[in-house]
Design a protein around this motif. Structure first.
Motif, PDB file in Angstrom:
ATOM      1  N   LEU A  49       2.858  12.372 -14.656  1.00  0.00           N
ATOM      2  CA  LEU A  49       4.124  11.686 -14.926  1.00  0.00           C
ATOM      3  C   LEU A  49       5.341  12.413 -14.355  1.00  0.00           C
ATOM      4  O   LEU A  49       6.458  11.905 -14.463  1.00  0.00           O
ATOM      5  CB  LEU A  49       4.307  11.495 -16.433  1.00  0.00           C
ATOM      6  N   VAL A  50       5.131  13.568 -13.741  1.00  0.00           N
ATOM      7  CA  VAL A  50       6.266  14.272 -13.134  1.00  0.00           C
ATOM      8  C   VAL A  50       6.915  13.380 -12.071  1.00  0.00           C
ATOM      9  O   VAL A  50       6.254  12.922 -11.133  1.00  0.00           O
ATOM     10  CB  VAL A  50       5.805  15.609 -12.500  1.00  0.00           C
ATOM     11  N   GLY A  51       8.189  13.100 -12.247  1.00  0.00           N
ATOM     12  CA  GLY A  51       8.918  12.284 -11.284  1.00  0.00           C
ATOM     13  C   GLY A  51       8.679  10.791 -11.390  1.00  0.00           C
ATOM     14  O   GLY A  51       9.198  10.017 -10.571  1.00  0.00           O
ATOM     15  N   ALA A  52       7.916  10.351 -12.410  1.00  0.00           N
ATOM     16  CA  ALA A  52       7.601   8.923 -12.533  1.00  0.00           C
ATOM     17  C   ALA A  52       8.809   8.138 -13.036  1.00  0.00           C
ATOM     18  O   ALA A  52       9.480   8.547 -13.986  1.00  0.00           O
ATOM     19  CB  ALA A  52       6.420   8.723 -13.470  1.00  0.00           C
ATOM     20  N   ALA A  83       4.361  11.527 -23.753  1.00  0.00           N
ATOM     21  CA  ALA A  83       4.442  12.123 -22.414  1.00  0.00           C
ATOM     22  C   ALA A  83       5.558  11.488 -21.595  1.00  0.00           C
ATOM     23  O   ALA A  83       6.234  12.167 -20.808  1.00  0.00           O
ATOM     24  CB  ALA A  83       3.096  11.967 -21.704  1.00  0.00           C
ATOM     25  N   GLU A  84       5.790  10.215 -21.769  1.00  0.00           N
ATOM     26  CA  GLU A  84       6.868   9.529 -21.054  1.00  0.00           C
ATOM     27  C   GLU A  84       8.230  10.066 -21.487  1.00  0.00           C
ATOM     28  O   GLU A  84       9.137  10.226 -20.650  1.00  0.00           O
ATOM     29  CB  GLU A  84       6.789   8.020 -21.303  1.00  0.00           C
ATOM     30  N   ARG A  85       8.390  10.314 -22.771  1.00  0.00           N
ATOM     31  CA  ARG A  85       9.661  10.874 -23.254  1.00  0.00           C
ATOM     32  C   ARG A  85       9.931  12.224 -22.590  1.00  0.00           C
ATOM     33  O   ARG A  85      11.058  12.504 -22.143  1.00  0.00           O
ATOM     34  CB  ARG A  85       9.612  11.045 -24.777  1.00  0.00           C
ATOM     35  N   GLU A  86       8.915  13.053 -22.536  1.00  0.00           N
ATOM     36  CA  GLU A  86       9.069  14.378 -21.930  1.00  0.00           C
ATOM     37  C   GLU A  86       9.410  14.275 -20.442  1.00  0.00           C
ATOM     38  O   GLU A  86      10.181  15.072 -19.913  1.00  0.00           O
ATOM     39  CB  GLU A  86       7.776  15.190 -22.108  1.00  0.00           C
ATOM     40  N   GLY A 123      11.624   3.346 -28.225  1.00  0.00           N
ATOM     41  CA  GLY A 123      12.927   3.686 -27.670  1.00  0.00           C
ATOM     42  C   GLY A 123      12.944   3.745 -26.162  1.00  0.00           C
ATOM     43  O   GLY A 123      14.005   3.890 -25.549  1.00  0.00           O
ATOM     44  N   ILE A 124      11.776   3.627 -25.530  1.00  0.00           N
ATOM     45  CA  ILE A 124      11.691   3.611 -24.070  1.00  0.00           C
ATOM     46  C   ILE A 124      11.839   2.162 -23.596  1.00  0.00           C
ATOM     47  O   ILE A 124      11.183   1.262 -24.149  1.00  0.00           O
ATOM     48  CB  ILE A 124      10.341   4.187 -23.601  1.00  0.00           C
ATOM     49  N   PRO A 125      12.685   1.886 -22.617  1.00  0.00           N
ATOM     50  CA  PRO A 125      12.788   0.516 -22.111  1.00  0.00           C
ATOM     51  C   PRO A 125      11.409  -0.006 -21.694  1.00  0.00           C
ATOM     52  O   PRO A 125      10.612   0.726 -21.086  1.00  0.00           O
ATOM     53  CB  PRO A 125      13.724   0.656 -20.903  1.00  0.00           C
ATOM     54  N   TYR A 126      11.127  -1.262 -22.022  1.00  0.00           N
ATOM     55  CA  TYR A 126       9.760  -1.759 -21.853  1.00  0.00           C
ATOM     56  C   TYR A 126       9.739  -3.211 -21.390  1.00  0.00           C
ATOM     57  O   TYR A 126      10.734  -3.937 -21.474  1.00  0.00           O
ATOM     58  CB  TYR A 126       8.993  -1.638 -23.177  1.00  0.00           C
TER      59      TYR A 126
END
Length: 252
Positions: A49-52, A83-86, A123-126
């Protein structure tokens, strides 16, 4: 162009989504246990997910037993969201099913409902893409509906869709802005569940009788007549059953 990580990227839908995104210039990364990314254990998630910019989740449970499928979707989605939050991911796209928000008692659907709730509350746009049943699964539905030497299915309405069209819808959604909402997609034809399977088996020369049985269940559950068809405003794709069948012989 965006970096899009496709969870389940080596599967039926995921591989097509990766190809479609790559064709349009995006950096599309197929992530699955085969590539060292396991959403159940969390292995490889931080690295991939780095840079995703976007995560697309089209993964599926290896077991459809009630407890297993619930555990898969809740654990996998929770790990993915963390992991997405991070990583600062800005758009979570998930493929789910038409009918999860309607009266039904299907264990698999209940697990998808739990997955959807985790995504909405993250809380992540979806964006949630609800698809009708895939043409590709017609043989499996017949196989699991055998009783007394025949296929027994109810006449509940379905509006099946080609996997290629599902992938197009998911890829388009991933390339766009987050909806923070749900969208439904379907094929162009409504028909009874029994009629759909009967037409497919007949075309393929499968001699099994398909019995229209109002007491028969769909994956062990009874539904209302329109549980599996889209609501008004759904995105309707053009591929018909008669167009799909000649290009998709059963796997040997």
């Amino acid at each position: 162009m965006a970096k899009v990580v496709v969870i389940g990227g080596s599967g039926l839908i995921g591989s097509k989504v990766v190809a479609k995104l790559a064709e349009h210039g995006h950096e599309a990364v197929a992530a699955s246990p085969n590539s060292g990314v396991d959403t159940i254990t969390g292995e490889g998630l931080a690295e991939v997910l780095v840079g995703a910019d976007v995560v697309v989740d089209v993964s599926n449970s290896p077991s459809f037993a009630a407890a297993d499928v619930m555990e898969f979707f809740t654990t996998s989605t929770s790990n993915l969201i963390a992991a997405e939050r991070e990583a600062g991911v800005g758009h979570h796209v998930a493929l789910t099913i038409v009918g999860t928000n309607r009266p039904q008692h299907i264990d698999y659907f209940q697990a998808k409902v739990a997955q959807e709730a985790l995504i909405r509350e993250s809380g992540i746009p979806y964006s949630l893409v609800h698809a009708t049943q895939f043409f590709e699964f017609v043989g499996g539905i017949a196989d699991t509906s055998m009783k007394d030497g025949a296929v027994h299915l109810p006449g509940n309405l379905v509006q099946p869709i080609a996997a290629e069209d599902v992938a197009t819808a998911v890829a388009r959604t991933a390339a766009g802005a987050p909806l923070n909402a749900d969208v439904e997609i379907a094929g162009p034809e409504q028909m009874g569940l029994d009629e759909w399977v009967r037409r497919a088996l007949a075309f393929r020369g499968d001699a099994r009788e398909v019995v229209g049985d109002p007491e028969a269940t769909y994956f062990g559950a009874r539904m209302e007549e329109r549980t599996l068809v889209p609501v008004e405003g759904a995105q309707i794709f053009a591929t018909t059953l008669d167009e799909w069948l000649p290009a998709n012989p059963p796997r040997s």
